[in-house]
Design an enzyme around this catalytic site. Structure first.
Site, PDB file in Angstrom:
ATOM      1  CG  ASP A 137       0.507  -2.280   6.137  1.00  0.00           C
ATOM      2  OD1 ASP A 137      -0.486  -2.439   6.860  1.00  0.00           O
ATOM      3  OD2 ASP A 137       0.464  -1.681   5.044  1.00  0.00           O
ATOM      4  CG  HIS A 154      -1.881   0.994   1.418  1.00  0.00           C
ATOM      5  ND1 HIS A 154      -1.620   2.275   1.837  1.00  0.00           N
ATOM      6  CD2 HIS A 154      -3.216   0.938   1.218  1.00  0.00           C
ATOM      7  CE1 HIS A 154      -2.758   2.966   1.888  1.00  0.00           C
ATOM      8  NE2 HIS A 154      -3.741   2.172   1.512  1.00  0.00           N
ATOM      9  CB  CYS A 181      -3.791   3.417  -1.467  1.00  0.00           C
ATOM     10  SG  CYS A 181      -4.971   4.717  -1.186  1.00  0.00           S
ATOM     11  CD  GLN A 186      -7.031  -4.226   4.150  1.00  0.00           C
ATOM     12  OE1 GLN A 186      -7.989  -4.929   4.490  1.00  0.00           O
ATOM     13  NE2 GLN A 186      -7.183  -2.981   3.777  1.00  0.00           N
ATOM     14  CE  LYS A 244      -7.268   0.021   6.224  1.00  0.00           C
ATOM     15  NZ  LYS A 244      -8.004   0.459   5.036  1.00  0.00           N
TER      16      LYS A 244
END
Ligand code: PLP
Length: 413
Positions: free
Chosen positions: A207, A130, A371, A210, A233
């Protein structure tokens, strides 16, 4: 199209009843929300926790001697405890409240990154990041005279592990990679990637934006140095997230922003900084947001997460099979290990038209580059349509998506 029913029992209807937004109609049609990778809907418990804070005990934290401030501080710190134990961190001081994953990564790049990365050094990322796990490292590399190196992926959207390993050299000072790709759904082999970096003494930044809504996260078992989360999220409020960092790093790192709350003493000559996490939380934080984030963690922990994972895997398999059966539709991102994301192209139809026509059918999907422009470049497309799933979606939602795609065919032939 039919696949085996999920093994573990998960009562999706009782979960759906907790999400008021899902019970609405859009353009007179029952609302189908397939955009949770962008931001998830909120359960009543989260909405109520945030409202209750404002209604009953709102006050600034850590500073007041009065009752309300102490109550707000307790709730804020309790939220930190919840996030810490949810991600398997041994110590709540390792959890810093930030605005979200973007701020978490920027914080690491501009503190730890500036300490570690110098001229001629390298930062290694992957081809499926991302923008928020590309641009902060690019900025750091520009500032420090370092180089951003990218580990490639294959056509299915899977990391080529040997190529990743080959790029771990004595010049690599930080590895930063996405746990679950938002554009492709690929689940990266995080533990193996971290172990390979660790063998060479290279710190890792994961990261987890998600991953957290779909996978159980255990930062201690993963062994990563940093892990980032976005509350919105994970069914929590916007404007709040968490950065996990190993305490030894947080102690050694310089502060990110200066201001109130992050200090022990201040004079015009010198400032002594507070210990982590306060050192990294300058200014008045998102108090009600953090409390709502804690409620989102409670919501997730109240579920059988293994059953949720089995349910989501079934839904993904059902959706994959259904989309693959549509003539002229191409799935982008077909990794063997995948979560929650169905990115696709329809022959002769722009992704934005796909999104617009589905919207008129009451179905929310995302259309664009997500993104992740380098991912789009890799596949030679400007944009995809993306249906992303969460634990409140159903096979009926997928059926509605397929019927909506049928409408697109009627418009575009
Ligand atoms: N990383 C990934 C994989 C994402 O999907 C996102 C958001 O879509 C981010 C980072 C940035 O998260 P936020 O906008 O919450 O900071």
């Amino acid at each position: 199209m039919a696949t085996a029913e999920p093994k573990a029992v998960f009562d999706v209807e009782s979960v759906r009843r907790q999400f008021p937004a899902l019970a609405q109609e859009v353009y007179g049609k029952p609302f189908v929300y397939l955009d949770s990778a962008a931001s998830a809907q909120k359960p009543n418990a989260v909405i109520e926790a945030e409202m209750q804070c404002y209604r009953e005990y709102y006050s600034n934290v850590h500073r007041g001697v009065h009752y309300m401030s102490q109550k707000a501080t307790e709730a804020y710190e309790e939220a930190r405890d919840k996030v810490s134990s949810f991600i398997g961190s041994g110590c709540k001081r390792e959890v810093i409240f930030v605005r979200g994953t973007t701020e978490g990564i920027n914080l690491i790049a501009s503190t730890f990154g500036r300490q570690r990365v110098g001229a001629g050094d390298e930062v290694l990322i992957t081809a499926m990041e991302h923008h928020s796990n590309i641009v902060p490292w690019q900025m750091l590399c520009e500032q420090q005279g370092a180089k951003l190196v990218v580990a490639p992926m294959n056509q299915r959207g899977e990391l080529i592990f040997e190529e990743y390993e080959r790029r771990l050299t004595e010049r690599t000072k930080i590895v930063a990679f996405v746990h679950v790709s938002n554009a492709l759904g690929t689940i990266n082999p995080a533990a193996e990637m971290i172990a390979a970096a660790q063998e060479r003494g290279i710190p890792t930044v994961v990261d987890g934006a998600q991953a957290a809504p779909h996978l159980g996260i255990d930062v201690a078992a993963l062994g990563c140095d940093f892990y980032t989360l976005s509350g919105h999220k994970m069914f929590g409020p916007t404007g709040i997230g968490a950065l996990y960092g190993k305490l030894e790093h947080l102690i050694a790192m310089p502060p990110y922003q200066g201001g109130g709350e992050m200090i022990l003493t201040v004079s015009f000559d010198k400032t002594e900084y507070a210990e982590p996490p306060a050192k990294f939380e300058a200014g008045t934080p998102n108090i009600a947001g953090a409390i709502g984030f804690g409620a989102a963690v409670d919501f997730l922990r109240g579920l059988d997460l293994e059953a949720v994972a089995a349910y989501e895997a079934d839904l993904l398999a059902y959706g994959t099979a259904a989309l693959q059966a549509v003539p002229g539709l191409e799935l982008i991102g077909t990794a063997q290990h995948k979560a929650a994301v169905l990115s696709f192209l329809i022959d002769g139809v722009h992704a934005h038209d796909v999104g617009t026509i589905l919207d008129h059918e009451g179905i929310a999907v995302r259309a664009g580059h997500h993104c992740a422009q380098p991912v789009m470049d890799f596949y030679g497309v400007a944009a995809t349509a993306r249906a992303s799933l969460a634990l409140y979606n159903t096979r009926q939602d997928i059926d509605r998506l397929i019927a909506g795609i049928g409408q697109i065919r009627e418009v575009f032939g």
